[in-house]
Design an enzyme around this catalytic site. Sequence first.
Site, PDB file in Angstrom:
ATOM      1  N   GLY A 177     -44.256  12.743   5.202  1.00  0.00           N
ATOM      2  CA  GLY A 177     -44.452  14.087   4.767  1.00  0.00           C
ATOM      3  C   GLY A 177     -45.471  14.120   3.434  1.00  0.00           C
ATOM      4  N   ARG A 178     -45.142  13.405   2.490  1.00  0.00           N
ATOM      5  CA  ARG A 178     -45.744  13.419   1.134  1.00  0.00           C
ATOM      6  C   ARG A 178     -46.942  12.630   1.273  1.00  0.00           C
ATOM      7  NH1 ARG A 178     -40.817  11.531   0.956  1.00  0.00           N
ATOM      8  NH2 ARG A 178     -40.327   9.452   0.241  1.00  0.00           N
ATOM      9  N   LYS A 217     -29.808  21.242   1.017  1.00  0.00           N
ATOM     10  CA  LYS A 217     -30.348  21.905   2.370  1.00  0.00           C
ATOM     11  C   LYS A 217     -29.098  22.459   3.162  1.00  0.00           C
ATOM     12  CE  LYS A 217     -34.560  19.781   3.513  1.00  0.00           C
ATOM     13  NZ  LYS A 217     -35.378  18.878   4.681  1.00  0.00           N
ATOM     14  N   GLU A 237     -37.743  27.036   5.699  1.00  0.00           N
ATOM     15  CA  GLU A 237     -38.878  27.928   4.730  1.00  0.00           C
ATOM     16  C   GLU A 237     -40.032  28.194   5.498  1.00  0.00           C
ATOM     17  OE1 GLU A 237     -37.159  25.407   3.504  1.00  0.00           O
ATOM     18  OE2 GLU A 237     -37.022  25.318   1.341  1.00  0.00           O
ATOM     19  N   HIS A 274     -52.461  21.607 -26.521  1.00  0.00           N
ATOM     20  CA  HIS A 274     -51.783  22.618 -27.533  1.00  0.00           C
ATOM     21  C   HIS A 274     -50.615  23.159 -26.981  1.00  0.00           C
ATOM     22  CE1 HIS A 274     -55.983  23.790 -28.908  1.00  0.00           C
ATOM     23  NE2 HIS A 274     -56.388  23.098 -28.003  1.00  0.00           N
ATOM     24  N   GLU A 300     -40.145  11.540  -5.491  1.00  0.00           N
ATOM     25  CA  GLU A 300     -39.545  11.728  -4.003  1.00  0.00           C
ATOM     26  C   GLU A 300     -39.396  10.309  -3.411  1.00  0.00           C
ATOM     27  OE1 GLU A 300     -38.926  15.341  -1.266  1.00  0.00           O
ATOM     28  OE2 GLU A 300     -40.583  14.098  -0.375  1.00  0.00           O
ATOM     29  N   LYS A 331     -44.325  18.924   9.671  1.00  0.00           N
ATOM     30  CA  LYS A 331     -44.251  17.885  10.451  1.00  0.00           C
ATOM     31  C   LYS A 331     -43.042  17.947  11.704  1.00  0.00           C
ATOM     32  CE  LYS A 331     -42.953  12.948  10.107  1.00  0.00           C
ATOM     33  NZ  LYS A 331     -42.516  11.817   9.218  1.00  0.00           N
TER      34      LYS A 331
HETATM   35  C1  G6Q Z   1     -41.875  14.565   2.286  1.00  0.00           C
HETATM   36  C2  G6Q Z   1     -40.951  15.289   2.613  1.00  0.00           C
HETATM   37  C3  G6Q Z   1     -40.903  16.622   2.528  1.00  0.00           C
HETATM   38  C4  G6Q Z   1     -41.421  17.430   3.497  1.00  0.00           C
HETATM   39  C5  G6Q Z   1     -41.116  19.042   3.737  1.00  0.00           C
HETATM   40  C6  G6Q Z   1     -41.515  19.594   4.783  1.00  0.00           C
HETATM   41  O1  G6Q Z   1     -42.160  13.418   2.166  1.00  0.00           O
HETATM   42  O2  G6Q Z   1     -40.436  14.722   3.853  1.00  0.00           O
HETATM   43  O3  G6Q Z   1     -41.389  17.395   1.478  1.00  0.00           O
HETATM   44  O4  G6Q Z   1     -42.909  17.360   3.692  1.00  0.00           O
HETATM   45  O5  G6Q Z   1     -39.555  18.921   3.722  1.00  0.00           O
HETATM   46  O6  G6Q Z   1     -41.398  19.351   6.022  1.00  0.00           O
HETATM   47  P1  G6Q Z   1     -41.867  19.656   7.151  1.00  0.00           P
HETATM   48  O7  G6Q Z   1     -43.434  19.190   7.036  1.00  0.00           O
HETATM   49  O8  G6Q Z   1     -41.123  18.797   8.440  1.00  0.00           O
HETATM   50  O9  G6Q Z   1     -41.691  20.896   7.535  1.00  0.00           O
END
Ligand code: G6Q
Length: 549
Positions: free
Chosen positions: A267-268, A513, A212, A385, A353, A206
């Site tokens: 994002g989520r 972070k 990463e 199990h 989250e 996003k």
């Molecule tokens: C979700 C969070 C988080 C996000 C990641 C990746 O709601 O905001 O999990 O999706 O940190 O972020 P980017 O899509 O910006 O790389």
Amino acid sequence: MVDPTRTAAWRALRAHHEEVSDLQVRELFSDDPDRAARFSLTLNDLLFDYSKNRVTEQTISLLTELCEECGVRDWIARMFSGEAINETEGRAVLHTALRNRGDRSVTVDGADVMPDVRRVLLQMRDFATSVRDGTWTGHTARAITDVVNIGIGGSDLGPVMVTEALRPYWKQGLRAHFVSNIDGTHLSEVLRQVQPETTLFIIASKTFTTQETLVNARSARRWLVERLGTEDAVAKHFVAVSTNREAVVEFGIDPAQMFEFWDWVGGRYSLWSAVGLCIATIIGMDHFEELLAGAYEVDEHFRTAPLRENIPVIMAALGVWYHNFFGASSHAVLPYDQSLHRFAAYLQQADMESNGKSASRDGAIISEYTTGPVVWGEPGTNAQHAFFQLLHQGTHLIPCDFIVAAQSHNPIPSHQDILVANCIAQAEAMMCGKTADEARRELELSGLSTDQVTALVPHKTFAGNRPSTTLMVEKLTPRALGRLVALYEHKIFVQGVIWNIYSFDQWGVELGKQLAKAMVPELSGSEGEHDGSTRQLIAYYRRHKGSRT
Ligand code: G6Q
């Protein structure tokens, strides 16, 4: 802003809890032959059976009153209308617009977002189709055989969960891979399985600033360019999904190969957006749109059904009932479906989250009640199990969701009957338990001595009365999966409303972070100020890190 503990319903629920906490659900069934039907709801082929919960009609009325008093109806309307309900980030929350299959307009700051949503869906369709039919080729004119999604968190967990869940819909000869972890092993393992000439990388981020993802994307690009011998190859092997055009261009991806989404998609909650490009490419755009259609059905149900008949509202209310009144600190999600093997991981992010917050919407620290539970789970029957012992006989009360489809995509004689029997039987066992008398009778029949029977009875007794909800669908199709995911999304939202927290931000992930960014140079020699433990760990790493890190 309503402190839930100050509502009349909360007080009434406290008193009600005192009265009903000893009720045995098994007896409620004996007393009421219609209980299963009265405490079930349906949505198309989905059966939501919550009759094995420790609730009476009065419990459900009080819980829906709590929802009323906390303003759930109003919040639902505010979310769907595009109001900036993600207040700490100043954003609307409109993942529902991404799957709006009707002709309703959805406005943000006075502008209808639907034309843009439809434009990107068409762009996704064109692209996914061209990869699938081989008209989009790699730099050496070979068709794509492997799609690698590079992203993390919300840009990974939704796509990987859905893509895995819908394996039966994969196009033959096209495979999906996911790289999220900065641990070099993740990328290396995937690159070992693919050929540069036939691999497409989707960089999903996003913000397009996530460390990463960008480090993994750069390493993937280096790998590709080294093997194909030219930077020109990037154009045919890299596409981006993002809200940040400038950063995409700076990375070296042509904006024509960028799939846009918007800051009103969390994002989520983004798998429904262009973040789902990997899903659409692997299962085809028609199936991706079926996924959206399933979610849309739930959105319409959630938006319009009375609270008492509203499945996400009841899911949320049950969670609050156990979490806040019985002290249940966790919630298990148990899909009896191997293809949902990443469902719990996906839900952990969606739920924890969103609702792992301790500041209320007015900024006060919440001390009178607890918020988001720990969410966890694994597919059955494997989980039986492993940790089911604790669910049946442990000292914790852990409400469970069982999820199962009547039909398998891979019917092998007898497998599905055994799978479904286990799912239904576990829920029954949790509810009914086994009394000491029943355990004693069974042991006596097995011919043990009286002393042996007496010694074993406590270990063979199951208290029962352990609550569970079962969600059954006919078959795990894209539409059924879309429904399932949307139900949980809205459940989480309703719980956030009741707990008076902001469910759509995630400030809690920032601190670690920031510290990690500052620490990277220290691992190669520069000095920083830290506590003794942190200094010791850094020193150990420096001594042992070797030369190739
Ligand atoms: C979700 C969070 C988080 C996000 C990641 C990746 O709601 O905001 O999990 O999706 O940190 O972020 P980017 O899509 O910006 O790389």
